[in-house]
Design a protein around this motif. Structure first.
Motif, PDB file in Angstrom:
ATOM      1  N   ASP A   1      -5.070   3.206   3.061  1.00 22.01           N
ATOM      2  CA  ASP A   1      -4.241   3.544   1.910  1.00 22.01           C
ATOM      3  C   ASP A   1      -2.972   4.254   2.367  1.00 22.01           C
ATOM      4  O   ASP A   1      -2.712   4.395   3.568  1.00 22.01           O
ATOM      5  CB  ASP A   1      -5.030   4.405   0.919  1.00 22.01           C
ATOM      6  CG  ASP A   1      -5.589   5.669   1.563  1.00 22.01           C
ATOM      7  OD1 ASP A   1      -5.161   6.043   2.687  1.00 22.01           O
ATOM      8  OD2 ASP A   1      -6.480   6.304   0.945  1.00 22.01           O
ATOM      9  N   ALA A   2      -2.160   4.701   1.399  1.00 19.72           N
ATOM     10  CA  ALA A   2      -0.872   5.317   1.721  1.00 19.72           C
ATOM     11  C   ALA A   2      -1.037   6.551   2.603  1.00 19.72           C
ATOM     12  O   ALA A   2      -0.226   6.791   3.514  1.00 19.72           O
ATOM     13  CB  ALA A   2      -0.129   5.669   0.438  1.00 19.72           C
TER      14      ALA A   2
ATOM     15  N   ARG B   1       0.795  -1.220   0.000  1.00 19.68           N
ATOM     16  CA  ARG B   1       0.000   0.000   0.000  1.00 19.68           C
ATOM     17  C   ARG B   1       0.833   1.279   0.000  1.00 19.68           C
ATOM     18  O   ARG B   1       0.271   2.372   0.025  1.00 19.68           O
ATOM     19  CB  ARG B   1      -0.946  -0.004   1.213  1.00 19.68           C
ATOM     20  CG  ARG B   1      -1.981  -1.115   1.142  1.00 19.68           C
ATOM     21  CD  ARG B   1      -2.804  -1.222   2.407  1.00 19.68           C
ATOM     22  NE  ARG B   1      -3.941  -2.122   2.203  1.00 19.68           N
ATOM     23  CZ  ARG B   1      -3.871  -3.441   2.299  1.00 19.68           C
ATOM     24  NH1 ARG B   1      -2.714  -4.019   2.618  1.00 19.68           N
ATOM     25  NH2 ARG B   1      -4.938  -4.199   2.078  1.00 19.68           N
TER      26      ARG B   1
ATOM     27  N   ASN C   1       4.267   3.462  -1.679  1.00 17.18           N
ATOM     28  CA  ASN C   1       5.013   3.585  -2.929  1.00 17.18           C
ATOM     29  C   ASN C   1       6.515   3.488  -2.668  1.00 17.18           C
ATOM     30  O   ASN C   1       7.249   4.462  -2.791  1.00 17.18           O
ATOM     31  CB  ASN C   1       4.669   4.911  -3.613  1.00 17.18           C
ATOM     32  CG  ASN C   1       5.275   5.007  -5.011  1.00 17.18           C
ATOM     33  OD1 ASN C   1       5.537   3.988  -5.650  1.00 17.18           O
ATOM     34  ND2 ASN C   1       5.480   6.221  -5.484  1.00 17.18           N
ATOM     35  N   ARG C   2       6.961   2.289  -2.290  1.00 12.28           N
ATOM     36  CA  ARG C   2       8.381   2.041  -2.083  1.00 12.28           C
ATOM     37  C   ARG C   2       8.712   0.673  -2.664  1.00 12.28           C
ATOM     38  O   ARG C   2       8.081  -0.325  -2.323  1.00 12.28           O
ATOM     39  CB  ARG C   2       8.733   2.062  -0.595  1.00 12.28           C
ATOM     40  CG  ARG C   2       8.673   3.439   0.053  1.00 12.28           C
ATOM     41  CD  ARG C   2       9.804   4.336  -0.399  1.00 12.28           C
ATOM     42  NE  ARG C   2      11.100   3.844   0.020  1.00 12.28           N
ATOM     43  CZ  ARG C   2      11.691   4.202   1.160  1.00 12.28           C
ATOM     44  NH1 ARG C   2      11.091   5.050   1.994  1.00 12.28           N
ATOM     45  NH2 ARG C   2      12.887   3.746   1.464  1.00 12.28           N
ATOM     46  N   ARG C   3       9.709   0.614  -3.524  1.00 15.21           N
ATOM     47  CA  ARG C   3      10.045  -0.650  -4.175  1.00 15.21           C
ATOM     48  C   ARG C   3      10.783  -1.606  -3.244  1.00 15.21           C
ATOM     49  O   ARG C   3      10.779  -2.816  -3.461  1.00 15.21           O
ATOM     50  CB  ARG C   3      10.904  -0.383  -5.407  1.00 15.21           C
ATOM     51  CG  ARG C   3      10.158   0.265  -6.564  1.00 15.21           C
ATOM     52  CD  ARG C   3      11.059   0.424  -7.773  1.00 15.21           C
ATOM     53  NE  ARG C   3      12.218   1.266  -7.474  1.00 15.21           N
ATOM     54  CZ  ARG C   3      13.225   1.473  -8.321  1.00 15.21           C
ATOM     55  NH1 ARG C   3      13.207   0.906  -9.507  1.00 15.21           N
ATOM     56  NH2 ARG C   3      14.222   2.254  -7.980  1.00 15.21           N
TER      57      ARG C   3
END
Length: 498
Positions: free
Chosen positions: A389-390, A339, A341-343
């Motif tokens: 969510d984020a 959830r 945005n970090r790979r």
């Protein structure tokens, strides 16, 4: 061991609020491996290679040799002192019971006849192992006639979540395979793995604001009290000893229920038909609803006598006043990893799950469950998970870390409810991928959980399929569950320590 000790450097890591919230629990699982060929211990999960691999794997997890300390503000740190390491415990013993006997007894760990004093469900000091809280322990139990191995791994939850836990166990298995191959003349290089233990990794996700947060979380964090300050002020050793004493006042047992996938699919379709506008509900939503309904209904059915009331009443006396039982609190662990945005989130070993709480009206759970009542709970679970969510995650982390004693206040918010249920899905942790070179485990099960009325939704071996629901219960609640016709018609197998 020497290689691990040489690799460690002194450091002090401030835990995130997500870690602090679960400093009172460990993650502990039993992995059962069958040795069908009855190979000797020189070839099946070799004794020497297993121990050497354990310490080599620890080189990638240096915090496991640290100790928990608290500062004057109640924040918790992991302190690693090279000159005074809190060494993880490794034990390798034999057992006079064979694999088939254990299997026929429902994998009852009491038959192992071994002391697991060092492998506590609540992190607390032990005189047997030096009077310190051990943050990691492993016990290899070799079954009679070379028939198999029971592997027990226990790690402080504040260091790792399920992803971090299985990352270590799988690394240990990988190193063990590499050592065995090298001893057999196969020259291969050990693969390098990158793990992130620095909590600044997760703090970069936090943000200010509260508009996305739910009312239960905001209410809990807004309540300060003398008790919250007192609990946060305690040393981890004192807090662990106190909670261990309180929890030991009430007997807890584990029950394991297997549900075939076909029955779950039918239940899901039936429940989904009764949701508003046929809301999409996952299998986990439906199982969470079914388990929550079962547990609360069973708790309410138990005749509460003084002995049964002692522990929850004592905990509520410490953490806050009891709410009137008009609602039950259902808590689910929601993973942050998919959830945000970090790979590189799957390389981070610390806790990346938020415990989302829901106040469920008792009328949905106190009567015999119907598709309509289960649909009402499943809808609430689905909505709560979808709203995580984020932005929610960022505000949650920002507020809990900036609120004094935030992690204790969240605990108080849960304890206030007379009926509390915690459900956690374990499917993403890949326990059945742990292969030391002789195949995956025949069975993986959690040890006794720290507090009653908690349930884990577990995967099963591919030969078995379906789902296993592992519950830690009081004997009275377990007895009510075993008499619940609706639930027992859903399951096809039960192993219960009654």
């Amino acid at each position: 061991m020497d290689k691990f000790i040489d690799s460690v450097t002194s450091q002090k890591v401030c835990l995130d609020s997500l870690d602090e919230a679960i400093t009172t629990t460990n993650i502990a699982f039993y992995y059962w491996y069958e040795n069908a060929k009855h190979d000797t211990w020189d070839t099946f999960m070799p004794t020497t290679a297993m121990e050497q691999a354990f310490y080599i794997a620890l080189c990638d997890f240096p915090l496991f040799a640290g100790g928990l300390v608290t500062d004057s503000n109640g924040r918790i740190f992991v302190q690693v002192e090279k000159s005074n390491l809190n060494m993880p415990v490794y034990t390798d013993t034999s057992c006079d019971v064979d694999f088939d006997t254990i299997k026929n007894a429902g994998f009852d760990t009491k038959l192992l006849n071994r002391s697991f004093d060092h492998a506590r469900d609540i992190p607390a000091p032990s005189r047997i192992i030096g009077g310190r809280i051990k943050l990691a322990q492993a016990h290899v139990i070799r079954l009679r006639d070379f028939s198999g191995v029971c592997l027990f791994v226990n790690i402080a939850h504040c260091l790792v979540d399920g992803i971090g836990y299985t990352a270590f166990v799988k690394r240990w298995a990988e190193v063990s395979q590499w050592l065995t191959k090298r001893q057999n003349g196969m020259s291969t290089a050990l693969s390098k793995r990158e793990y992130i233990h620095d909590r600044s990794f997760i703090s970069e996700l936090w943000e200010s604001g509260t508009d996305k947060l739910d009312s239960l979380t905001l209410e809990s964090l807004s309540k300060g009290s003398v008790f919250a300050k007192f609990i946060a002020w305690m040393s981890p050793e004192t807090r662990g000893t106190m909670l261990k004493l309180l929890v030991s006042m009430d007997k807890r047992i584990n029950c394991y229920f297997h549900i075939p996938k076909e029955r779950v699919d039918v239940l899901r379709a039936t429940v989904q038909d009764h949701t508003v506008k046929r809301m999409h509900c996952s299998i986990n939503d439906v199982l969470t609803a079914a388990v929550a309904s079962l547990l609360v209904q069973s708790m309410r059915a138990v005749d509460i006598d003084k002995q049964a009331r002692l522990i929850p009443s004592a905990l509520r006396l410490i953490f806050g006043k009891s709410k009137e039982p008009k609602e039950a609190l259902v808590a689910v662990a929601v993973s942050m990893r998919p959830r945000v945005n970090r790979r590189d989130v799957f390389g981070y070993t610390g806790n990346m799950a938020i415990v989302r709480t829901m106040a469920v009206p008792l009328e949905l759970v106190e009567e015999y469950p119907t598709p309509k009542t289960l649909a009402g709970i499943a809808e609430q679970v689905r909505t709560t998970v979808s709203n995580t969510d984020a932005q929610y995650i960022g505000q949650y982390g920002g507020l809990t870390n900036s609120t004094p004693n935030g992690y204790v206040r969240l605990m108080m918010g849960i304890i206030e409810y007379r009926y509390q249920v915690v459900v956690s899905n374990q499917f993403s942790f890949n326990h059945y991928d742990v292969d030391f070179g002789e195949g995956i485990p025949k069975l993986v099960r959690p040890a006794l959980l720290s507090f009653p009325n908690c349930a884990l939704v577990m995967p099963c071996h591919t030969d078995v399929g379906g789902f296993e629901i592992a519950m830690t219960l009081t004997p009275e609640v377990a007895d009510k569950i075993l008499q619940n016709e609706h639930w027992m018609n859903l399951v096809d197998k039960c192993d219960c320590d009654v």
